[in-house]
Design a protein around this motif. Structure first.
Motif, PDB file in Angstrom:
ATOM      1  N   SER A   1      66.423 -15.365   4.550  1.00 48.10           N
ATOM      2  CA  SER A   1      66.647 -13.948   4.259  1.00 48.10           C
ATOM      3  C   SER A   1      65.697 -13.495   3.155  1.00 48.10           C
ATOM      4  CB  SER A   1      68.096 -13.721   3.814  1.00 48.10           C
ATOM      5  OG  SER A   1      69.005 -14.095   4.826  1.00 48.10           O
TER       6      SER A   1
ATOM      7  N   GLN B   1      69.033 -12.997   7.508  1.00 41.48           N
ATOM      8  CA  GLN B   1      68.799 -13.849   8.674  1.00 41.48           C
ATOM      9  C   GLN B   1      70.099 -14.539   9.070  1.00 41.48           C
ATOM     10  OE1 GLN B   1      66.079 -14.158  10.420  1.00 41.48           O
ATOM     11  NE2 GLN B   1      64.654 -13.021   9.122  1.00 41.48           N
ATOM     12  N   HIS B   2      70.264 -14.764  10.364  1.00 33.28           N
ATOM     13  CA  HIS B   2      71.426 -15.521  10.821  1.00 33.28           C
ATOM     14  C   HIS B   2      71.108 -16.142  12.163  1.00 33.28           C
ATOM     15  CE1 HIS B   2      72.837 -12.603  13.959  1.00 33.28           C
ATOM     16  NE2 HIS B   2      72.112 -11.780  13.224  1.00 33.28           N
TER      17      HIS B   2
ATOM     18  N   ASN C   1      75.993 -14.426   8.974  1.00 37.61           N
ATOM     19  CA  ASN C   1      75.588 -14.894   7.646  1.00 37.61           C
ATOM     20  C   ASN C   1      76.141 -13.897   6.631  1.00 37.61           C
ATOM     21  OD1 ASN C   1      74.388 -15.939   5.402  1.00 37.61           O
ATOM     22  ND2 ASN C   1      72.276 -15.701   6.092  1.00 37.61           N
TER      23      ASN C   1
ATOM     24  N   ARG D   1      76.639  -8.996   7.701  1.00 36.05           N
ATOM     25  CA  ARG D   1      76.777 -10.173   8.554  1.00 36.05           C
ATOM     26  C   ARG D   1      75.500 -10.410   9.360  1.00 36.05           C
ATOM     27  NH1 ARG D   1      82.023  -8.214  11.595  1.00 36.05           N
ATOM     28  NH2 ARG D   1      80.848  -6.284  11.363  1.00 36.05           N
ATOM     29  N   GLY D   2      74.366 -10.150   8.784  1.00 40.56           N
ATOM     30  CA  GLY D   2      73.108 -10.323   9.495  1.00 40.56           C
ATOM     31  C   GLY D   2      72.569  -8.980   9.918  1.00 40.56           C
TER      32      GLY D   2
END
Length: 274
Positions: free
Chosen positions: A83, A118-119, A125, A139-140
């Protein structure tokens, strides 16, 4: 008796080894909570223990340090999960302020940040960004947080994904934002209902795009300091170039060996008869 003694000794050795491992893990794992500067322009510093240390590409910042940018400052940081977050000019941002909560990514005191979470597919994430008046849970996704004044008025905008916004200074439900939504959070005022959230405001989007375009151009100019095929200027020094003359025509030299001068002509004859 001997077996019991041997067993106790082995247990103590295992406990001692486990203690060493447990103590060593935080030391080796501290880097995963740091962030690294990957792009930087202008005045960007980190404040710790009352001192300001300038940052440049490759510098690392640690949890609870304060990122400070000047009027011309900009920096992009990357964390261990890939991220990234950008800090724009005239900003003050705390990185991972709450050591006990590793979802707590940034606390924006003033100015603007842009976050890219990023996830992995199917695995959110969870991260949080806070301000003096709001907590933004993600959450991404890609989103901006701007603290606009000393009262903590916070503007949250979303480019991609979904975020939830909660006003920490007033009672009320959370707002759920998706791509294209934005909302302002005012101190002591309940959030607007979902139906009243301004969406696709053209002027605001144009202003954001123009600001980011300026930084992209400045970064390209820095990266493109050396000549580019088809354009750009020649470097100041031509040392090591082949086939260039050494004389500049102004009594100086460029530092390369030029064409050697021609040999002297035939000397004149001596005076008559001698």
């Amino acid at each position: 008796m001997l077996q019991r003694f041997t067993l106790l000794r082995n247990v103590r050795m295992l406990l001692a080894a486990a203690a060493v491992v447990v103590c060593a893990v935080p030391l080796g794992g501290q880097d995963i909570y740091n962030a690294t500067v990957v792009e930087q322009l202008g005045q960007v510093s980190v404040q710790a223990a009352g001192y300001f240390t300038p940052l440049s590409v490759g510098s690392a910042i640690r949890p609870q340090q304060v990122i400070v940018t000047g009027p011309d400052g900009y920096a992009k940081f990357r964390v261990s999960d890939g991220s990234t977050f950008e800090v724009f000019n005239n900003a003050r941002v705390v990185f991972r302020e709450n050591l006990g909560n590793w979802k707590d990514l940034l606390n924006v005191w003033l100015g603007r940040v842009k976050v890219f979470i990023q996830h992995e597919p199917g695995r959110p994430n969870h991260n949080e960004v806070s301000s003096p008046t709001a907590v933004i849970s993600v959450r991404g996704t890609v989103f901006d947080v701007t603290v606009e004044d000393d009262d903590g008025t916070t503007l949250v905008t979303v480019d991609e994904g979904i975020v939830t916004v909660r006003n920490t200074t007033a009672a009320g439900s959370v707002a759920i934002l998706s791509g294209g939504d934005f909302i302002r959070v005012f101190r002591g005022q309940a959030l607007q209902p979902k139906g009243q959230i301004n969406k696709d405001d053209l002027i605001f989007k144009l202003r954001k795009a123009a600001e980011e375009a300026v930084y992209r151009v400045l970064l390209q100019r820095r990266i493109g300091g050396s000549p580019i095929p088809g354009g750009g200027s020649a470097p100041a020094s031509t040392s090591g170039d082949q086939g260039k003359t050494g004389n500049t025509g102004k009594g100086g030299s460029t530092g390369t060996v030029g064409t050697p001068p021609p040999p002297p002509g035939t000397p004149p004859p001596p005076p008559g008869g001698n």
